[in-house]
Design a protein around this motif. Structure first.
Motif, PDB file in Angstrom:
ATOM      1  N   UNK A  45       0.757  -1.131  -0.021  1.00 36.66           N
ATOM      2  CA  UNK A  45      -0.035   0.054  -0.043  1.00 36.66           C
ATOM      3  C   UNK A  45       0.943   1.228   0.060  1.00 36.66           C
ATOM      4  N   UNK A  48       2.290   1.653  -3.513  1.00 38.08           N
ATOM      5  CA  UNK A  48       1.208   2.434  -4.302  1.00 38.08           C
ATOM      6  C   UNK A  48       0.863   3.911  -3.996  1.00 38.08           C
TER       7      UNK A  48
ATOM      8  N   UNK B  20      -5.579   2.905  -7.421  1.00 36.19           N
ATOM      9  CA  UNK B  20      -4.893   1.639  -7.917  1.00 36.19           C
ATOM     10  C   UNK B  20      -5.504   0.625  -6.662  1.00 36.19           C
ATOM     11  N   UNK B  24      -4.025  -3.002  -6.388  1.00 45.53           N
ATOM     12  CA  UNK B  24      -3.352  -3.548  -4.980  1.00 45.53           C
ATOM     13  C   UNK B  24      -4.051  -4.755  -4.575  1.00 45.53           C
ATOM     14  N   UNK B  44      -0.770  -6.660   5.300  1.00 44.28           N
ATOM     15  CA  UNK B  44      -0.641  -5.914   4.125  1.00 44.28           C
ATOM     16  C   UNK B  44      -2.160  -5.286   3.803  1.00 44.28           C
ATOM     17  N   UNK B  47      -3.224  -2.506   6.297  1.00 47.49           N
ATOM     18  CA  UNK B  47      -2.316  -1.448   6.178  1.00 47.49           C
ATOM     19  C   UNK B  47      -3.005  -0.682   4.876  1.00 47.49           C
ATOM     20  N   UNK B  48      -3.393  -1.269   3.971  1.00 50.29           N
ATOM     21  CA  UNK B  48      -3.727  -0.769   2.777  1.00 50.29           C
ATOM     22  C   UNK B  48      -5.158   0.077   2.855  1.00 50.29           C
ATOM     23  N   UNK B  51      -4.381   2.953   5.470  1.00 49.88           N
ATOM     24  CA  UNK B  51      -3.845   4.242   4.482  1.00 49.88           C
ATOM     25  C   UNK B  51      -4.850   4.520   3.604  1.00 49.88           C
ATOM     26  N   UNK B  55      -6.157   8.539   3.327  1.00 52.95           N
ATOM     27  CA  UNK B  55      -5.938   9.429   2.238  1.00 52.95           C
ATOM     28  C   UNK B  55      -7.453  10.222   1.879  1.00 52.95           C
ATOM     29  N   UNK B 207      -8.487  10.986  -6.497  1.00 54.85           N
ATOM     30  CA  UNK B 207      -8.871   9.608  -5.980  1.00 54.85           C
ATOM     31  C   UNK B 207     -10.211   9.129  -6.255  1.00 54.85           C
TER      32      UNK B 207
END
Lengths: 112, 217
Positions: A45, A48, B20, B24, B44, B47-48, B51, B55, B207
């Protein structure tokens, strides 16, 4: 030409990795190469997120690729470094090279 | 594939976490299929999601912080704009018949507040406009008109609330309505109005789903 501003460590690593991977530059190999060079795992992440920023700044461009079953039918996104991105890499290298010239050599006898 | 993995992949696909997000999620599934551990996948994916959510909301949080901070400067604005924005002697209109007498009083009372909000929006646009955040004339007009409605509605709501607390609104003149002892409360309509103007003036950042579609072409 006026420099675009210095790249951060991760930005520089990502741009160089994308250049290195060529046509195979999508998330998985990019993250693997960056982790290998850094010596510790990286967050995909985070990769990206930085690529998103670089793309917004016009330093990289991306296109959707093929979808594969092992990805659950999701498409890969391939990245390439733009001309502007390449110029940024060169600008950063020029500045760093200038600074490295004054880097003192490590004395083997000196205690750490 | 177990349920937790499916749920996390579903969240990554549907939370619109960035341009993305789909790629991802695909990368994470590819790594899982190629032998990565479930623990690695959870870290992962979580976390994605964190995050991506950050954002998404951090621009709104910034707008909220700016609107709140700006509204606290209203007292200062009143001090400097006193008599300059509404130089009309409203007592001359007191002799007019209703609704003209009330209309003039409402307009002269609300004008400093509206000007203050528009000035705040202008400052925010000047500071925040860049490649990623662009305010278009259409969205600014939309933001300003909706923010006016929000200001009036929130002000009426506040007046209703203050009446309930026993405050005699007849003793509060149009000029110092926003300067009563309930300073914190009266800053709420101003902050809400400015926040509305900011959020509507800046169409969603790159985004957005429209941007994702554009990128996919």
């Amino acid at each position: 030409m006026k420099p675009q501003g210095l790249l951060s460590e991760l930005e520089l690593l990502l741009l160089l990795t994308i250049l290195n991977l060529g046509d195979e530059a999508y998330g998985v190999p990019i993250a693997r190469e960056v982790a290998e060079h850094r010596g510790h795992p990286v967050s995909i992440a985070g990769v990206y997120s930085t690529l998103d920023r670089l793309e917004a700044a016009g330093l990289v461009a991306s296109v959707l690729g093929e979808a594969t079953p092992e990805r659950g039918g999701r498409a890969k996104r391939y990245f390439r470094v733009t001309r502007r991105g390449l110029r940024s890499v060169h600008d950063t290298r020029r500045v760093l090279t200038k600074l490295w010239k004054s880097l003192p050599a490590l004395d083997a006898k000196e205690p750490a | 594939m177990n349920r937790a993995v499916s749920l996390l992949l579903w969240l990554l696909d549907h939370l619109a976490l960035g341009p993305h997000a789909e790629s991802l999620a695909g990368d994470l599934e590819e790594e899982l299929t190629n032998g990565r551990s479930a623990t690695w996948f959870f870290y992962q994916a979580l976390g994605a999601i964190i995050l991506g959510l950050w954002n998404r909301i951090h621009n709104r949080l910034l707008a909220l912080a700016f609107a709140s901070a700006w509204s606290t400067l209203y007292t200062l604005w009143q001090f400097f704009s006193n008599g300059r924005l509404t130089p009309i002697d409203t007592t001359r209109f007191a002799t007019l018949n209703w609704p003209y007498s009330s209309s003039v009083e409402i307009v002269t009372g609300i004008l400093p507040a509206v000007t203050f909000i528009w000035l705040g929006l202008l400052l925010y646009i000047l500071v925040r406009s860049d490649r990623d955040h662009r305010a278009t004339p259409f969205h600014i007009t939309l933001g300003l008109s909706v923010s006016l409605s929000v200001l009036l509605t929130a002000t009426m709501g506040l007046m209703h609330h203050l009446s309930d607390t026993g405050l005699d609104l007849r003793l509060v003149t149009h000029r110092d309505f926003y300067l009563t002892l309930h300073l914190f409360a009266v800053s709420i309509p101003l902050a809400l109005s400015l926040l509305t103007a900011i959020l509507l003036s800046f169409p969603h950042t790159p985004r957005s789903s429209a941007y994702r579609t554009k990128l996919a072409r």
